[in-house]
Design an enzyme around this catalytic site. Structure first.
Site, PDB file in Angstrom:
ATOM      1  N   TYR A  25      98.418  10.516  74.719  1.00  0.00           N
ATOM      2  CA  TYR A  25      98.324  10.422  76.439  1.00  0.00           C
ATOM      3  C   TYR A  25      97.382  11.381  76.749  1.00  0.00           C
ATOM      4  O   TYR A  25      96.648  11.313  77.577  1.00  0.00           O
ATOM      5  CB  TYR A  25      99.699  10.864  76.852  1.00  0.00           C
ATOM      6  CG  TYR A  25     100.909  10.264  76.639  1.00  0.00           C
ATOM      7  CD1 TYR A  25     101.260   9.039  77.410  1.00  0.00           C
ATOM      8  CD2 TYR A  25     101.867  10.329  75.540  1.00  0.00           C
ATOM      9  CE1 TYR A  25     102.286   8.262  77.024  1.00  0.00           C
ATOM     10  CE2 TYR A  25     102.786   9.850  75.189  1.00  0.00           C
ATOM     11  CZ  TYR A  25     103.218   8.497  75.938  1.00  0.00           C
ATOM     12  OH  TYR A  25     104.218   7.846  75.657  1.00  0.00           O
ATOM     13  N   ASN A  48     103.367  -0.096  83.337  1.00  0.00           N
ATOM     14  CA  ASN A  48     102.139  -1.129  82.428  1.00  0.00           C
ATOM     15  C   ASN A  48     102.692  -2.741  82.634  1.00  0.00           C
ATOM     16  O   ASN A  48     103.823  -3.046  82.039  1.00  0.00           O
ATOM     17  CB  ASN A  48     102.127  -0.915  81.079  1.00  0.00           C
ATOM     18  CG  ASN A  48     101.273  -1.910  80.200  1.00  0.00           C
ATOM     19  OD1 ASN A  48     100.269  -2.637  81.246  1.00  0.00           O
ATOM     20  ND2 ASN A  48     101.146  -1.924  79.054  1.00  0.00           N
ATOM     21  N   CYS A  56     100.431  -0.211  75.485  1.00  0.00           N
ATOM     22  CA  CYS A  56     100.748   1.039  75.688  1.00  0.00           C
ATOM     23  C   CYS A  56     101.760   1.623  74.644  1.00  0.00           C
ATOM     24  O   CYS A  56     102.082   2.791  74.578  1.00  0.00           O
ATOM     25  CB  CYS A  56     101.519   0.954  76.974  1.00  0.00           C
ATOM     26  SG  CYS A  56     102.854   0.129  77.201  1.00  0.00           S
ATOM     27  N   HIS A  57     102.228   0.712  73.726  1.00  0.00           N
ATOM     28  CA  HIS A  57     103.187   1.273  72.461  1.00  0.00           C
ATOM     29  C   HIS A  57     102.305   2.010  71.565  1.00  0.00           C
ATOM     30  O   HIS A  57     103.040   2.739  70.802  1.00  0.00           O
ATOM     31  CB  HIS A  57     103.668   0.082  72.036  1.00  0.00           C
ATOM     32  CG  HIS A  57     103.010  -1.153  71.300  1.00  0.00           C
ATOM     33  ND1 HIS A  57     102.182  -1.973  72.096  1.00  0.00           N
ATOM     34  CD2 HIS A  57     102.436  -1.341  70.173  1.00  0.00           C
ATOM     35  CE1 HIS A  57     101.526  -2.751  71.564  1.00  0.00           C
ATOM     36  NE2 HIS A  57     101.591  -2.079  70.021  1.00  0.00           N
ATOM     37  N   GLU A  83     102.799  -3.603  63.435  1.00  0.00           N
ATOM     38  CA  GLU A  83     101.333  -3.376  63.029  1.00  0.00           C
ATOM     39  C   GLU A  83     101.084  -2.281  62.105  1.00  0.00           C
ATOM     40  O   GLU A  83      99.954  -2.256  61.505  1.00  0.00           O
ATOM     41  CB  GLU A  83     100.650  -2.645  64.448  1.00  0.00           C
ATOM     42  CG  GLU A  83     101.029  -3.311  65.635  1.00  0.00           C
ATOM     43  CD  GLU A  83     100.188  -3.055  66.894  1.00  0.00           C
ATOM     44  OE1 GLU A  83      99.325  -2.041  66.715  1.00  0.00           O
ATOM     45  OE2 GLU A  83     100.599  -3.216  67.980  1.00  0.00           O
TER      46      GLU A  83
END
Length: 102
Positions: A25, A48, A56-57, A83
């Site tokens: 952030y 979002n 945003c994750h 991911e």
DNA sequence: GCCATGGCTAGTA
DNA sequence: GCCATGGCTAGTA
């Protein structure tokens, strides 16, 4: 739903985080020129509208902990796992290595 | 006035 | 743990 200039800037920066990497952030706030607005960045990401296209994750806390997620922390952890990003007791595994610096 | 943060300090072990 | 921070919204007038 209408987005403010600030919110657009946050989402635009967030969009650039590569697959399989994370940032913070604070890093987002810094790169958009609002160094002290890291918490406000979290507030913006909370809304979002383009998740998960705008990833945003991939935004976490400066200490490597997960941070929040509007669909729940569990969902965030799963998306990260998809991911190849591992979370070990609430913290990003290999945080330094995965940290994407703008 | 709320909050998906961050950085610093006291004080434990 | 504490508290400064800053963007935003509900809800008052």
């Amino acid at each position: 739903m209408r987005l403010s200039i600030f919110e657009k800037a946050v989402l635009e920066a967030t969009r650039k985080i590569p697959f399989g990497r994370v940032t913070t952030y604070g890093e987002i706030s810094r790169i958009i020129g609002r160094r002290r607005a890291s918490r406000a960045v979290g507030n913006a990401l909370n809304k979002n509208p383009y998740s998960p296209i705008v990833p945003c994750h991939r935004v976490v806390k400066s200490n490597g902990k997960i941070g929040g997620f509007n669909k729940g922390i569990k969902a965030k952890v799963k998306m990260l796992a998809s991911e190849g990003i591992k979370v070990r007791d609430g913290r990003i595994f290999d945080f330094q290595k995965l940290f994407y610096h703008f």
